[in-house]
Write a protein that holds these residues in place. Structure first.
Motif, short mmCIF file in Angstrom:
data_model
loop_
_atom_site.label_atom_id
_atom_site.label_comp_id
_atom_site.label_asym_id
_atom_site.label_seq_id
_atom_site.Cartn_x
_atom_site.Cartn_y
_atom_site.Cartn_z
N ASP A 295 76.75 28.10 0.36
CA ASP A 295 75.70 29.11 0.27
C ASP A 295 76.18 30.45 0.80
N LEU A 296 77.00 30.39 1.85
CA LEU A 296 77.57 31.59 2.46
C LEU A 296 79.04 31.34 2.75
N LYS A 297 79.81 32.41 2.82
CA LYS A 297 81.21 32.32 3.23
C LYS A 297 81.46 33.32 4.35
N MET A 298 82.41 32.99 5.21
CA MET A 298 82.72 33.83 6.36
C MET A 298 84.24 33.98 6.45
N LYS A 299 84.70 35.22 6.51
CA LYS A 299 86.14 35.47 6.51
C LYS A 299 86.46 36.60 7.49
N GLY A 300 87.69 36.56 8.02
CA GLY A 300 88.10 37.68 8.86
C GLY A 300 89.23 37.34 9.79
N SER A 301 89.44 38.24 10.76
CA SER A 301 90.49 38.10 11.76
C SER A 301 89.85 38.16 13.14
N ALA A 302 89.98 37.09 13.91
CA ALA A 302 89.36 37.06 15.23
C ALA A 302 89.99 38.10 16.16
N PHE A 303 91.31 38.27 16.09
CA PHE A 303 91.97 39.23 16.97
C PHE A 303 91.47 40.65 16.73
N LYS A 304 91.23 41.00 15.48
CA LYS A 304 90.75 42.34 15.13
C LYS A 304 89.24 42.48 15.29
N ARG A 305 88.57 41.39 15.73
CA ARG A 305 87.10 41.36 15.84
C ARG A 305 86.47 41.65 14.48
N SER A 306 87.13 41.20 13.43
CA SER A 306 86.67 41.45 12.06
C SER A 306 86.19 40.15 11.44
N CYS A 307 84.89 40.07 11.21
CA CYS A 307 84.28 38.89 10.59
C CYS A 307 83.26 39.38 9.57
N THR A 308 83.39 38.93 8.32
CA THR A 308 82.45 39.32 7.27
C THR A 308 81.80 38.08 6.70
N ILE A 309 80.46 38.11 6.61
CA ILE A 309 79.69 37.00 6.05
C ILE A 309 79.21 37.41 4.67
N TYR A 310 79.48 36.58 3.67
CA TYR A 310 79.15 36.89 2.28
C TYR A 310 78.11 35.92 1.75
N LYS A 311 77.24 36.44 0.90
CA LYS A 311 76.38 35.61 0.06
C LYS A 311 76.69 35.99 -1.37
N GLY A 312 77.44 35.16 -2.06
CA GLY A 312 77.96 35.55 -3.36
C GLY A 312 78.93 36.70 -3.20
N ASN A 313 78.69 37.77 -3.95
CA ASN A 313 79.54 38.96 -3.85
C ASN A 313 78.98 40.01 -2.90
N SER A 314 77.86 39.71 -2.26
CA SER A 314 77.21 40.67 -1.36
C SER A 314 77.56 40.37 0.09
N ILE A 315 77.74 41.43 0.86
CA ILE A 315 78.01 41.29 2.29
C ILE A 315 76.69 41.19 3.04
N VAL A 316 76.52 40.11 3.79
CA VAL A 316 75.33 39.90 4.60
C VAL A 316 75.45 40.61 5.94
N ALA A 317 76.62 40.45 6.58
CA ALA A 317 76.85 41.04 7.90
C ALA A 317 78.34 41.14 8.13
N GLU A 318 78.73 42.02 9.05
CA GLU A 318 80.13 42.13 9.41
C GLU A 318 80.27 42.65 10.83
N THR A 319 81.36 42.27 11.47
CA THR A 319 81.63 42.73 12.82
C THR A 319 82.75 43.76 12.79
N SER A 320 82.81 44.57 13.85
CA SER A 320 83.87 45.58 13.93
C SER A 320 84.03 46.03 15.37
N LEU A 321 85.26 46.44 15.71
CA LEU A 321 85.52 47.04 17.01
C LEU A 321 84.87 48.42 17.05
N MET A 322 84.64 48.92 18.24
CA MET A 322 84.04 50.24 18.41
C MET A 322 85.04 51.17 19.10
N TYR A 323 84.85 52.45 18.92
CA TYR A 323 85.67 53.42 19.63
C TYR A 323 84.86 54.69 19.81
#
Length: 200
Positions: free
Chosen positions: A129-157
């Motif tokens: 139903d959903l897929k989750m992909k990314g790089s833990a070291f970069k704090r990059s995680c993207t959650i997909y529903k089909g071709n749409s992005i549900v949520a994503e993480t990112s570092l701040m500066y």
């Protein structure tokens, strides 16, 4: 553009992405750390309570509880194997039903991928139903529903003469319009970063 809301007001009005800020604080050097999810002005939305296996046949797997701002348990996370989790919905301190299952499908030094099956619909050959992909070291995680992005993480500066990254024990989770299962996103982010070096 950031929007703010209290947990009781979620989802906020408008069609803008909503940000939560993940931080981990420590009471001592040996402390496992306290994980919190707050909004842009510091209002607490969620926290994570670690639970270790008990001396009981019914509780043989590590667990984590997703708590709301009032310390009520919303989701009980159970790690079945190193890459397999189940999340159970909790209401009024009573466990209701299986909310989702997570299976890790790729685990390399630079990339993690997971399939998420909602409810009890995880059967052989079923499409996630959903897929989750990314790089833990970069704090990059993207959650997909089909071709749409549900949520994503990112570092701040911070911006200025030089860009200064905020420490890696604090990063952003952006939830996009159209997806209102905020606690589910929080639980999946906790699963993604579980046991990753330098953080969870």
């Amino acid at each position: 553009m950031e929007t703010t809301a209290t947990p009781e007001e979620w989802p906020p009005d408008g069609q803008f992405p909503f940000d939560l800020f993940v931080s981990k604080t420590y009471k001592s050097f040996w402390d496992a750390g306290n994980i919190q999810f707050t909004d842009a002005v510091g209002n607490l939305f969620f926290s994570v309570d670690r639970r270790q296996p008990q001396n009981s046949a019914a509780q043989t797997h590590p667990q984590k509880l997703i708590l709301d701002a009032s310390d009520n348990t919303l989701i009980r996370l159970v790690r079945l194997t190193k890459g397999s989790w189940q999340g159970f919905m909790v209401s009024d301190n009573e466990e209701k039903e299986l909310m989702f299952s997570v299976n890790k499908t790729l685990n390399t030094f630079t990339k993690l991928e997971f399939d998420i099956f909602l409810g009890d619909g995880h059967v052989e050959g079923a499409e996630a139903d959903l897929k989750m992909k990314g790089s833990a070291f970069k704090r990059s995680c993207t959650i997909y529903k089909g071709n749409s992005i549900v949520a994503e993480t990112s570092l701040m500066y911070t911006l200025g003469f030089r860009k200064h990254f905020i420490p890696r024990n604090r990063f952003r989770v952006t939830i996009f319009p159209g997806f209102t299962e905020l606690s589910l996103v929080v639980a999946l982010v906790v699963v993604f970063f579980d046991k990753q070096k330098f953080w969870l």
